[in-house]
Design a protein around this motif. Structure first.
Motif, PDB file in Angstrom:
ATOM      1  N   GLU A  84       0.986  -1.020   0.183  1.00 25.54           N
ATOM      2  CA  GLU A  84      -0.018   0.004  -0.168  1.00 25.54           C
ATOM      3  C   GLU A  84       0.773   1.305   0.046  1.00 25.54           C
ATOM      4  N   TYR A  85       2.121   1.371   0.740  1.00 24.03           N
ATOM      5  CA  TYR A  85       2.770   2.306   0.603  1.00 24.03           C
ATOM      6  C   TYR A  85       3.665   2.521  -0.579  1.00 24.03           C
ATOM      7  N   VAL A  86       4.007   1.572  -1.277  1.00 24.15           N
ATOM      8  CA  VAL A  86       4.840   1.616  -2.578  1.00 24.15           C
ATOM      9  C   VAL A  86       3.956   2.002  -3.479  1.00 24.15           C
ATOM     10  N   ASP A  87       2.686   1.634  -3.323  1.00 25.37           N
ATOM     11  CA  ASP A  87       1.634   2.029  -4.606  1.00 25.37           C
ATOM     12  C   ASP A  87       1.395   3.835  -4.331  1.00 25.37           C
ATOM     13  N   LEU A  88       1.707   4.367  -3.457  1.00 23.39           N
ATOM     14  CA  LEU A  88       1.582   5.766  -3.607  1.00 23.39           C
ATOM     15  C   LEU A  88       2.914   6.578  -4.362  1.00 23.39           C
ATOM     16  N   TYR A  89       3.578   5.714  -4.523  1.00 24.25           N
ATOM     17  CA  TYR A  89       5.002   6.272  -5.304  1.00 24.25           C
ATOM     18  C   TYR A  89       4.700   5.772  -6.996  1.00 24.25           C
ATOM     19  N   VAL A  90       4.095   4.948  -7.134  1.00 29.18           N
ATOM     20  CA  VAL A  90       3.926   4.637  -8.612  1.00 29.18           C
ATOM     21  C   VAL A  90       3.466   5.567  -9.536  1.00 29.18           C
ATOM     22  N   VAL A  91       4.046   5.753 -10.583  1.00 30.17           N
ATOM     23  CA  VAL A  91       4.070   6.807 -11.831  1.00 30.17           C
ATOM     24  C   VAL A  91       3.684   6.064 -13.088  1.00 30.17           C
ATOM     25  N   GLU A  92       2.245   5.934 -13.489  1.00 30.20           N
ATOM     26  CA  GLU A  92       1.925   5.375 -14.589  1.00 30.20           C
ATOM     27  C   GLU A  92       2.445   5.901 -15.770  1.00 30.20           C
ATOM     28  N   LYS A  93       2.737   7.139 -16.028  1.00 29.03           N
ATOM     29  CA  LYS A  93       3.333   7.691 -17.301  1.00 29.03           C
ATOM     30  C   LYS A  93       4.178   8.834 -16.723  1.00 29.03           C
ATOM     31  N   SER A  94       5.495   8.338 -16.585  1.00 25.28           N
ATOM     32  CA  SER A  94       6.301   9.250 -16.269  1.00 25.28           C
ATOM     33  C   SER A  94       6.864  10.009 -17.059  1.00 25.28           C
ATOM     34  N   LYS A  95       7.328  11.339 -16.980  1.00 21.05           N
ATOM     35  CA  LYS A  95       7.956  12.103 -17.897  1.00 21.05           C
ATOM     36  C   LYS A  95       9.394  11.971 -17.906  1.00 21.05           C
ATOM     37  N   PHE A  96       9.921  11.104 -17.040  1.00 24.83           N
ATOM     38  CA  PHE A  96      11.344  10.913 -17.219  1.00 24.83           C
ATOM     39  C   PHE A  96      11.488   9.321 -17.397  1.00 24.83           C
ATOM     40  N   VAL A  97      10.710   8.377 -17.486  1.00 23.01           N
ATOM     41  CA  VAL A  97      11.080   7.088 -17.715  1.00 23.01           C
ATOM     42  C   VAL A  97      10.102   6.792 -19.032  1.00 23.01           C
TER      43      VAL A  97
END
Length: 566
Positions: free
Chosen positions: A552-565
């Motif tokens: 649940e904590y890691v989900d807070l950091y997920v970025v589905e469409k990152s401008k860097f990756v």
């Protein structure tokens, strides 16, 4: 640090030098622990000897009780594990972390380390190595990589997270006979905890169905810090050409073995596999071969650790005398026949005393020099002068700094050269009044500055034996540097000395607001303001954070469409 605070620090360190028996409560407590003389037996299940081991307090000092002249018996004759191996497995399985200071420090390390990983995503040299081995692969219930859309198997997930953490040389640091960055282990710890938790929530039964919380992650971090740090206190791996990431691999293997549900004997097996595994040379950290592998070497160590522990989970056994076997063991092959020495038993000392990189993304032996250079930059400005008026600089420093980052005349060929050159880092601060990760990049203002290049060749390092002594003193552990500037008109400015950087234990409370500000800066490019605020508030609420399930904590950091990756 103000002049008054600096004077206070010098008085404190002088007092400690005058009373060498003074040490932390942790050190005193550790010194009272009895020595362990038992080791794990080569059996399929825990034996009576192992039960006896559990009944006693373990000690890394056990290895010192063996005579160096004693021949090592054959494992086939029922020989137990090398005591150094047994002690680590015993510690991981049986030692209870009861230090609130260690848990409080671990929480700051956890947040800071995640922030450093996110900041690394802004550099294409890092992101090009991330993601699945086969593009497009998504592992159901796999490890999620913060700041990215990736969901990977735990082995590759450990590499991704570990490489991000280490890329910018901005996470925590431990300085001793061997240096290193114990928070590198979070790559393996977080990857395994996240994968197990997601799998078990989906109906799996890994590690007995364990659902990991952030408290569990912090405990694993404390133990990984301790293993890596204690193995480094008196043993120099760099002096025999080995890279310090061997300690990341060993520490990560140990703690994730228990996380995977392995018993104490299996954990010992996994640890032996880490020691026998091919060890990285330091070639990529030194001229003329300095290059970016140094930035993903810890990710590689995390990846190997998870891979080896999973092999033992499938039934692979260990190599009981991997360290001490004549001719073929680690000591004879890679450590010039020497055995490891230990200053203290395992406890929570390393996490309690770990160093934070707060102010500058700079190799840690240079942190106090850069802080001194910042003071001098402002002093020159007040005098109506600048770095262009400097004729020469003398840096009074400690031996480890000279051995690792003294590169006065070495050409600066790449990012890796610049962030491991004390002259470049100090010169950049003297010229521009700043030092950021961007200042190491090819083509940057600092990297192309003729003044920086000229000035760094006029910065000479000289060792102060007292600084070196204080660096190794367990009651001080300072990383002192002093800069004396001579101007073109003959004026010699008073030496500016900084003994402990902002992230040092002696300045920990002073550093905490700066650690959180650094974390916030690293969050902001990736998340909207409300998410940034949510993560900061959660990070400062210890009880709420520690009770939270890892997934649940890691989900807070997920970025589905990152401008860097990509």
């Amino acid at each position: 640090m103000s002049a008054a605070v600096n004077r206070g620090l010098r008085q404190a360190t002088r007092a400690l030098r005058l009373h060498p028996t003074t040490s932390s409560v942790s050190c005193t407590r550790s010194a009272l622990r009895p020595l362990s003389t038992s080791i794990l037996k080569n059996a399929a299940a825990p034996s009576a000897a192992l039960a006896a081991t559990r009944a006693r307090t373990f000690s890394t000092m056990a290895s010192l009780q063996q005579s160096v002249n004693t021949a090592t018996p054959s494992p086939s004759a029922g020989t137990g594990y090398d005591p150094e191996i047994a002690d680590i497995a015993n510690y991981v399985h049986n030692y209870k972390i009861d230090s609130e200071l260690a848990f409080d420090t671990a929480r700051y390390v956890f947040l800071d380390t995640l922030g450093c990983g996110l900041e690394a995503l802004r550099f294409k040299e890092c992101t090009k190595l991330l993601g699945p081995v086969v593009p497009g692969t998504v592992v159901p219930n796999g490890t999620k990589v913060p700041g990215t859309p990736f969901q990977l198997d735990p082995v590759n997930g450990a590499f991704n997270i570990g490489a991000m953490i280490r890329w910018l040389d901005y996470n925590d640091c431990w300085l001793a006979a061997e240096w290193g960055h114990p928070s590198d282990n979070l790559g393996a710890i977080l990857a395994v905890a996240d994968w197990i938790t997601r799998t078990n929530k989906a109906g799996g039964n890994l590690a007995g169905g364990k659902i990991f919380t952030i408290r569990d992650v912090l405990e694993a971090m404390i133990k990984a810090h301790e293993i890596q740090g204690c193995l480094a206190l008196l043993n120099s791996y760099n002096k025999v050409g080995l890279d310090h990431v061997v300690l990341v691999k060993v520490a990560s293997t140990a703690v994730i073995s228990k996380m995977l549900g392995l018993n104490e004997k299996q954990t010992a097996d996994a640890i032996t596999q880490a020691w026998v595994d091919g060890q990285s040379l330091r070639t990529y950290r030194h001229s003329p071969n300095t290059m970016s592998r140094k930035s993903w070497a810890a990710g590689d160590a995390c990846q190997r650790a998870v891979n080896l522990a999973l092999k033992v989970l499938k039934g692979e056994t260990g190599i009981p005398t991997v360290l001490s076997a004549p001719t073929w063991g680690f000591y004879d092959v890679l450590f010039k026949g020497k055995k490891f020495e230990f200053q203290r038993p395992y406890g929570s000392y390393v996490m309690e005393n770990v160093l934070f990189k707060v102010s500058y993304p700079a190799e840690f032996h240079s942190q106090t020099a850069v802080e001194a250079a910042e003071k001098i930059h402002h002093q020159l400005k007040e005098m109506g002068k600048s770095a262009a008026d400097i004729k020469a600089v003398t840096c009074r420093t400690h031996e480890a700094c000279i051995r690792i980052i003294d590169k006065q005349f070495k050409p600066m060929d790449n990012f890796a050269d610049r962030d491991h050159c004390i002259q470049y880092m100090a010169a950049t601060m003297l010229v521009f009044g700043r030092l950021t990760a961007g200042d190491y990049v090819d083509g940057s203002e600092a990297a192309t500055s003729p003044l920086v290049e000229d000035l760094r060749k006029r910065i000479k390092c000289v060792e102060d034996p007292q600084f070196t002594k204080d660096y190794h003193d367990p009651a001080l552990r300072t990383i002192s540097n002093g800069l004396t500037v001579e101007l073109n008109d003959g004026t010699v400015l008073p030496e500016v000395v900084v003994e402990a950087p902002l992230g040092h234990r002696l300045r920990r409370e002073e550093a905490k607001p700066h650690i959180m500000a650094k974390y916030k800066r690293h969050l902001e490019p990736h998340y909207p303001a409300e998410k940034v605020q949510q993560l900061i508030e959660l990070g400062q609420d210890a009880a709420k954070l520690e009770a939270m399930a890892v997934d649940e904590y890691v989900d807070l950091y997920v970025v589905e469409k990152s401008k860097f990756v990509e």
